[in-house]
Write a protein that holds these residues in place. Structure first.
Motif, short mmCIF file in Angstrom:
data_model
loop_
_atom_site.label_atom_id
_atom_site.label_comp_id
_atom_site.label_asym_id
_atom_site.label_seq_id
_atom_site.Cartn_x
_atom_site.Cartn_y
_atom_site.Cartn_z
N VAL A 79 0.84 -1.20 0.00
CA VAL A 79 0.00 0.00 0.00
C VAL A 79 0.87 1.25 0.00
N ASP A 81 0.04 5.64 -1.23
CA ASP A 81 -0.95 6.70 -1.03
C ASP A 81 -0.73 7.47 0.28
N THR A 83 0.85 7.02 2.99
CA THR A 83 0.59 6.24 4.20
C THR A 83 1.22 6.87 5.44
N LYS A 86 -0.73 9.99 6.75
CA LYS A 86 -2.04 9.62 7.30
C LYS A 86 -1.89 8.92 8.65
N ARG A 87 -0.88 8.10 8.77
CA ARG A 87 -0.70 7.39 10.04
C ARG A 87 -0.26 8.34 11.15
N GLN A 90 -3.36 9.76 12.35
CA GLN A 90 -4.09 8.75 13.12
C GLN A 90 -3.54 8.66 14.54
N LEU A 203 -6.17 -0.56 5.34
CA LEU A 203 -4.81 -0.57 4.79
C LEU A 203 -4.75 0.22 3.48
N GLY A 206 -4.51 3.81 3.81
CA GLY A 206 -3.25 4.32 4.34
C GLY A 206 -3.16 4.37 5.85
N LEU A 207 -4.06 3.66 6.55
CA LEU A 207 -4.10 3.72 8.01
C LEU A 207 -3.45 2.50 8.65
N ASP A 208 -3.16 2.62 9.93
CA ASP A 208 -2.52 1.56 10.71
C ASP A 208 -3.62 0.74 11.39
N ARG A 286 -11.80 5.54 3.53
CA ARG A 286 -11.18 6.70 2.89
C ARG A 286 -11.61 8.00 3.57
N ALA A 289 -9.65 8.47 6.76
CA ALA A 289 -8.28 8.95 6.52
C ALA A 289 -8.27 10.44 6.21
#
Length: 294
Positions: A79, A81, A83, A86-87, A90, A203, A206-208, A286, A289
């Motif tokens: 993945v 995008d 990531t 975004k994480r 998060q 995923l 782009g998230l954990d 989405r 995110a």
């Protein structure tokens, strides 16, 4: 399109743009470009490296599930995008309290879904009004929840009434995550299918999956997945309530045929024409995110 394989000894291969599944029930072919997920529901299933490569190139995922419906592993493309960015958002939401407000929304949708199920079953419930009032009261309490334990208390209050109603509808002994009766086993299996799809969607967004907003952190626990999927659990409950009659369990596990029946019914719900739930899950992942980074 989701393809569920539950026949011991089945073989999966790719041929001329088709995914070919051969087993005791015969041979089935699926256009590779239409396949979104392949779920392997039992042991003794073989998949060729060529089929796996072609599925991954087409953007599909292959999920290996254990006998209880727990996803053991997911094959999917790496993945990208944004990531990392975004994480970071998060993780900040998880410690700032913003994530708790998001999780409250998911729990509220879960309670609302439970109430909708109870209303749908009201002609079969001797205590319908009591159940509906208790679940509605739990939803009201949730609005004022300021701490994680307050959210969990409201969720538990709704669950107590809801599973009492479910007991009337299905005759099962009560909700037990370790229960070996066919209904509890089917619920666990259906949740496993839902969990796999939520894991994939988060995923891709782009998230954990392992850093949640409500479920306690624990090594190996996909806390965000467990938080995120709450809002759709009542949809699985409703499916199991429709098909529970005739399901069989041996040694606390669904038989192969019952696993396939549960998986097929849940996947049908996920992919129902008009407003497919799978598309809704992808959109919500989405949107999550985007929202935590604004």
């Amino acid at each position: 399109m989701q393809v569920a394989v539950a026949s011991y000894g089945a073989r999966i291969r790719a041929r001329r743009g088709l995914l070919v599944v051969e087993g005791r029930e015969g041979r089935r072919e699926y256009p590779l470009h239409q396949v979104d997920e392949v779920l392997l529901l039992t042991g003794g299933v073989s998949i060729s490296a060529r089929a796996l490569r072609m599925l991954l190139r087409a953007g599909a995922t292959v999920v290996v599930m254990d006998a209880r419906g727990e996803p053991l592993g997911v094959f999917m493309k790496p993945v990208g995008d944004a990531t990392g960015a975004k994480r970071l958002c998060q993780y900040q939401a998880a410690v700032s309290g913003r994530g708790l407000e998001i999780a409250k929304g998911w729990v509220w949708r879960k309670i609302r879904g439970q109430l909708e199920n109870v209303k749908r079953w009201r002609r079969r419930l001797a205590k319908y009004r009591e159940y509906a009032e208790r679940i509605s009261a739990a939803a009201d309490a949730l609005r004022h929840a300021a701490e994680p334990h307050d959210v969990l208390e409201a969720e538990a209050a709704a669950a107590e009434a809801y599973w009492s109603a479910y007991r009337e509808v299905t005759g099962f002994p009560g909700r037990d995550q370790e229960g070996g009766d066919p209904v509890n086993a089917a619920l666990n299996y259906g949740y496993g299918v839902l969990k796999a799809l939520c894991f994939k969607s988060l995923l891709i967004a782009g998230l954990d999956p392992y850093v949640g907003f409500l479920h306690a952190e624990k090594s190996g626990r996909p806390s965000l997945v467990l938080d995120f999927m709450e809002q759709w659990r009542p949809r699985v409950d409703a499916v199991v309530a429709k098909i529970y009659d005739g399901l069989e369990a041996e040694g606390g596990l669904l038989t192969h045929q019952s696993r396939l029946r549960v998986a097929a019914a849940v996947l049908e719900e996920l992919g129902a024409a008009g407003k497919p739930l799978s598309a809704e899950i992808h959109r919500e992942a989405r949107a999550l995110a985007r929202s935590i980074c604004t």
